[in-house]
Design an enzyme around this catalytic site. Structure first.
Site, mmCIF file in Angstrom:
data_model
loop_
_atom_site.group_PDB
_atom_site.id
_atom_site.type_symbol
_atom_site.label_atom_id
_atom_site.label_comp_id
_atom_site.label_asym_id
_atom_site.label_seq_id
_atom_site.Cartn_x
_atom_site.Cartn_y
_atom_site.Cartn_z
ATOM 1 N N CYS A 28 1.871 6.401 -2.659
ATOM 2 C CA CYS A 28 0.884 7.326 -3.242
ATOM 3 C C CYS A 28 0.237 8.140 -2.116
ATOM 4 O O CYS A 28 -0.446 7.578 -1.261
ATOM 5 C CB CYS A 28 -0.160 6.514 -4.012
ATOM 6 S SG CYS A 28 -1.669 7.384 -4.403
ATOM 7 N N CYS A 31 -3.489 7.958 -2.047
ATOM 8 C CA CYS A 31 -3.914 6.656 -1.530
ATOM 9 C C CYS A 31 -3.963 6.663 -0.003
ATOM 10 O O CYS A 31 -4.808 5.988 0.591
ATOM 11 C CB CYS A 31 -2.967 5.552 -1.996
ATOM 12 S SG CYS A 31 -2.973 5.271 -3.766
#
Length: 102
Positions: A28, A31
């Site tokens: 991600c 992230c």
């Protein structure tokens, strides 16, 4: 910021203080940015238990706390989930949110 195991999560939540768990997945992109923010938060609040967990290895955690997406910051106080943060707007934003619960 240390990767927390199930045991470490349980130990952090057993205390009577504020604990933070940063939930992410490695692929991600958002992230990755949020993780850097959380590293700064850890430096600014060194005495606060802050750990991270890769949800790919703990899907039961996502189910237990009804995680809708990553990145997600779980803020616990006295072992109880106080807040889920999905929008990591900035380090000052996160810092203010955390400090309001301490």
């Amino acid at each position: 910021m240390q990767e927390w195991s199930r045991k470490m999560i349980s130990e952090a939540l057993a205390g009577d203080q504020v604990s933070l768990i940063y939930l992410y997945t490695p692929l991600c992109g958002t992230c990755q940015v949020a993780g850097k923010m959380m590293t700064v938060i850890k430096e600014l609040l060194p005495n606060l238990p802050i750990g991270k967990t890769d949800l790919n290895y703990m899907p039961d955690v996502a189910e237990k706390w009804e995680i809708e997406s990553v990145p997600c910051l779980l803020i616990f106080k006295n072992g109880m989930l106080e807040e889920k943060v999905y929008a990591f707007q900035s380090v000052p934003y996160l810092l203010n949110k955390i400090k309001s619960l301490i």
